[in-house]
Design a protein around this motif. Sequence first.
Motif, PDB file in Angstrom:
ATOM      1  N   THR A  80       0.817  -1.222   0.000  1.00 31.09           N
ATOM      2  CA  THR A  80       0.000   0.000   0.000  1.00 31.09           C
ATOM      3  C   THR A  80       0.847   1.267   0.000  1.00 31.09           C
ATOM      4  OG1 THR A  80      -0.082   0.135   2.410  1.00 31.09           O
ATOM      5  CG2 THR A  80      -1.798  -1.190   1.310  1.00 31.09           C
ATOM      6  N   GLY A  81       2.147   1.120   0.215  1.00 35.33           N
ATOM      7  CA  GLY A  81       3.022   2.282   0.273  1.00 35.33           C
ATOM      8  C   GLY A  81       3.450   2.643   1.679  1.00 35.33           C
ATOM      9  N   SER A  82       2.888   1.961   2.683  1.00 35.96           N
ATOM     10  CA  SER A  82       3.323   2.194   4.069  1.00 35.96           C
ATOM     11  C   SER A  82       3.177   0.893   4.848  1.00 35.96           C
ATOM     12  CB  SER A  82       2.479   3.284   4.737  1.00 35.96           C
ATOM     13  OG  SER A  82       1.183   2.799   5.040  1.00 35.96           O
ATOM     14  N   LEU A  83       4.001   0.744   5.876  1.00 33.09           N
ATOM     15  CA  LEU A  83       3.909  -0.448   6.710  1.00 33.09           C
ATOM     16  C   LEU A  83       2.547  -0.527   7.377  1.00 33.09           C
ATOM     17  CD1 LEU A  83       5.091  -2.979   7.961  1.00 33.09           C
ATOM     18  CD2 LEU A  83       6.127  -1.535   9.741  1.00 33.09           C
ATOM     19  N   ARG A  84       2.069   0.579   7.910  1.00 29.69           N
ATOM     20  CA  ARG A  84       0.764   0.589   8.563  1.00 29.69           C
ATOM     21  C   ARG A  84      -0.323   0.119   7.590  1.00 29.69           C
ATOM     22  NH1 ARG A  84      -1.502   3.068  12.949  1.00 29.69           N
ATOM     23  NH2 ARG A  84       0.328   4.357  13.283  1.00 29.69           N
ATOM     24  N   GLY A  85      -0.313   0.646   6.387  1.00 25.88           N
ATOM     25  CA  GLY A  85      -1.302   0.249   5.386  1.00 25.88           C
ATOM     26  C   GLY A  85      -1.185  -1.216   5.014  1.00 25.88           C
ATOM     27  N   ASP A  86       0.062  -1.685   4.837  1.00 27.95           N
ATOM     28  CA  ASP A  86       0.275  -3.101   4.500  1.00 27.95           C
ATOM     29  C   ASP A  86      -0.261  -4.003   5.606  1.00 27.95           C
ATOM     30  OD1 ASP A  86       1.614  -2.105   2.285  1.00 27.95           O
ATOM     31  OD2 ASP A  86       3.576  -2.921   2.831  1.00 27.95           O
ATOM     32  N   LEU A  87       0.045  -3.645   6.865  1.00 27.85           N
ATOM     33  CA  LEU A  87      -0.414  -4.448   8.000  1.00 27.85           C
ATOM     34  C   LEU A  87      -1.939  -4.443   8.099  1.00 27.85           C
ATOM     35  CD1 LEU A  87       2.229  -3.451  10.708  1.00 27.85           C
ATOM     36  CD2 LEU A  87       1.986  -5.692   9.606  1.00 27.85           C
ATOM     37  N   VAL A  89      -4.204  -3.972   5.686  1.00 23.34           N
ATOM     38  CA  VAL A  89      -4.811  -4.760   4.612  1.00 23.34           C
ATOM     39  C   VAL A  89      -4.610  -6.250   4.876  1.00 23.34           C
ATOM     40  CG1 VAL A  89      -4.605  -5.357   2.154  1.00 23.34           C
ATOM     41  CG2 VAL A  89      -4.684  -2.962   2.852  1.00 23.34           C
ATOM     42  N   TRP A  90      -3.400  -6.628   5.288  1.00 22.77           N
ATOM     43  CA  TRP A  90      -3.110  -8.037   5.530  1.00 22.77           C
ATOM     44  C   TRP A  90      -3.957  -8.575   6.683  1.00 22.77           C
ATOM     45  CZ3 TRP A  90      -1.397 -11.218   9.404  1.00 22.77           C
ATOM     46  CH2 TRP A  90      -1.040 -12.513   9.014  1.00 22.77           C
ATOM     47  N   ILE A  91      -3.976  -7.849   7.794  1.00 22.19           N
ATOM     48  CA  ILE A  91      -4.676  -8.348   8.972  1.00 22.19           C
ATOM     49  C   ILE A  91      -6.188  -8.351   8.748  1.00 22.19           C
ATOM     50  CG2 ILE A  91      -5.069  -6.319  10.452  1.00 22.19           C
ATOM     51  CD1 ILE A  91      -3.347  -9.540  11.559  1.00 22.19           C
ATOM     52  N   GLU A  92      -6.702  -7.408   7.959  1.00 22.02           N
ATOM     53  CA  GLU A  92      -8.131  -7.413   7.644  1.00 22.02           C
ATOM     54  C   GLU A  92      -8.499  -8.691   6.889  1.00 22.02           C
ATOM     55  OE1 GLU A  92     -11.552  -4.701   5.448  1.00 22.02           O
ATOM     56  OE2 GLU A  92      -9.451  -4.142   5.218  1.00 22.02           O
ATOM     57  N   ASP A 148       9.553 -10.690  14.973  1.00 24.34           N
ATOM     58  CA  ASP A 148       9.178 -11.249  16.281  1.00 24.34           C
ATOM     59  C   ASP A 148       8.217 -10.326  17.017  1.00 24.34           C
ATOM     60  OD1 ASP A 148      10.532 -13.653  16.170  1.00 24.34           O
ATOM     61  OD2 ASP A 148      12.340 -12.871  17.137  1.00 24.34           O
ATOM     62  N   ALA A 149       8.463  -9.019  16.928  1.00 26.01           N
ATOM     63  CA  ALA A 149       7.563  -8.061  17.584  1.00 26.01           C
ATOM     64  C   ALA A 149       6.173  -8.129  16.952  1.00 26.01           C
ATOM     65  CB  ALA A 149       8.128  -6.646  17.499  1.00 26.01           C
ATOM     66  N   LEU A 150       6.110  -8.259  15.636  1.00 26.13           N
ATOM     67  CA  LEU A 150       4.811  -8.379  14.973  1.00 26.13           C
ATOM     68  C   LEU A 150       4.099  -9.669  15.377  1.00 26.13           C
ATOM     69  CD1 LEU A 150       5.557  -7.072  11.374  1.00 26.13           C
ATOM     70  CD2 LEU A 150       4.221  -5.944  13.153  1.00 26.13           C
ATOM     71  N   ILE A 151       4.846 -10.753  15.460  1.00 22.07           N
ATOM     72  CA  ILE A 151       4.257 -12.029  15.877  1.00 22.07           C
ATOM     73  C   ILE A 151       3.714 -11.903  17.302  1.00 22.07           C
ATOM     74  CG2 ILE A 151       4.763 -14.435  16.495  1.00 22.07           C
ATOM     75  CD1 ILE A 151       4.756 -14.197  13.521  1.00 22.07           C
ATOM     76  N   ASN A 152       4.521 -11.365  18.215  1.00 19.28           N
ATOM     77  CA  ASN A 152       4.159 -11.311  19.626  1.00 19.28           C
ATOM     78  C   ASN A 152       3.082 -10.291  19.958  1.00 19.28           C
ATOM     79  OD1 ASN A 152       6.017 -13.316  20.264  1.00 19.28           O
ATOM     80  ND2 ASN A 152       7.652 -11.837  20.617  1.00 19.28           N
ATOM     81  N   ILE A 178      -2.058  -2.487  15.872  1.00 19.99           N
ATOM     82  CA  ILE A 178      -1.112  -1.887  14.928  1.00 19.99           C
ATOM     83  C   ILE A 178      -0.642  -0.542  15.453  1.00 19.99           C
ATOM     84  CG2 ILE A 178      -0.877  -0.899  12.610  1.00 19.99           C
ATOM     85  CD1 ILE A 178      -2.786  -3.189  11.660  1.00 19.99           C
ATOM     86  N   ASP A 179      -1.565   0.271  15.993  1.00 18.53           N
ATOM     87  CA  ASP A 179      -1.178   1.563  16.574  1.00 18.53           C
ATOM     88  C   ASP A 179      -0.151   1.368  17.682  1.00 18.53           C
ATOM     89  OD1 ASP A 179      -2.868   2.940  14.876  1.00 18.53           O
ATOM     90  OD2 ASP A 179      -4.480   3.177  16.365  1.00 18.53           O
TER      91      ASP A 179
END
Length: 193
Positions: A80-87, A89-92, A148-152, A178-179
């Motif tokens: 999406t152009g940003s990590l926040r956006g990518d996360l 979309v993926w998590i949704e 690892d931080a994303l997993i945890n 995510i925030d």
Amino acid sequence: MNDLKATRPGGRSARIQQSVHNTVRNLIETQGRESLNVPLIAQAAGVTPSTIYRRWGDLAQLLSDVALERMQPDAAPVSTGSLRGDLEVWIEGYIEEMTSDVGRTILRDILSSPKIENADACANYMRQQFDIMLERAAERGEEVPSSDALINHLFAPIVYRLLFASSPPNLAFARELIDEMMVTGKSCEPSNS
């Protein structure tokens, strides 16, 4: 001379695995999960029950393998152009798929296997997806947390709620996670103590 296994990737073994997996999915769809047993699957797949027992050990392991195959990502995560956006979309997409009855059954099947390898493989699929997003974000110059931080701090709370909470996770909950990751997760690393 060359070993046949080295020169024939997949071969008969892969065809048997695919046939049995397809049979399991078809039987679940047409007859329901509760009717499944090894002799029924073997007969429908055109193999002997001993083939299934030798390869998978028991029905739980076979169901776990079929579920794991379904967890394997089809493509790289959307950019999406940003990590926040990518996360987001993926998590949704993940929440939408996994909050369904089929999704929850897939997770339970993976975890019901007596072998931990399938749960590890599932976690590795998620880690690979996160690594792709993190690599793209780093290339854009964004500060990124570790996988690892994303997993945890993102993935684990969502899976916990999928499996054990009375109400499933939703996108609002995921966005809160995510925030938190974007603010505090950059330095969150698992402790070895």
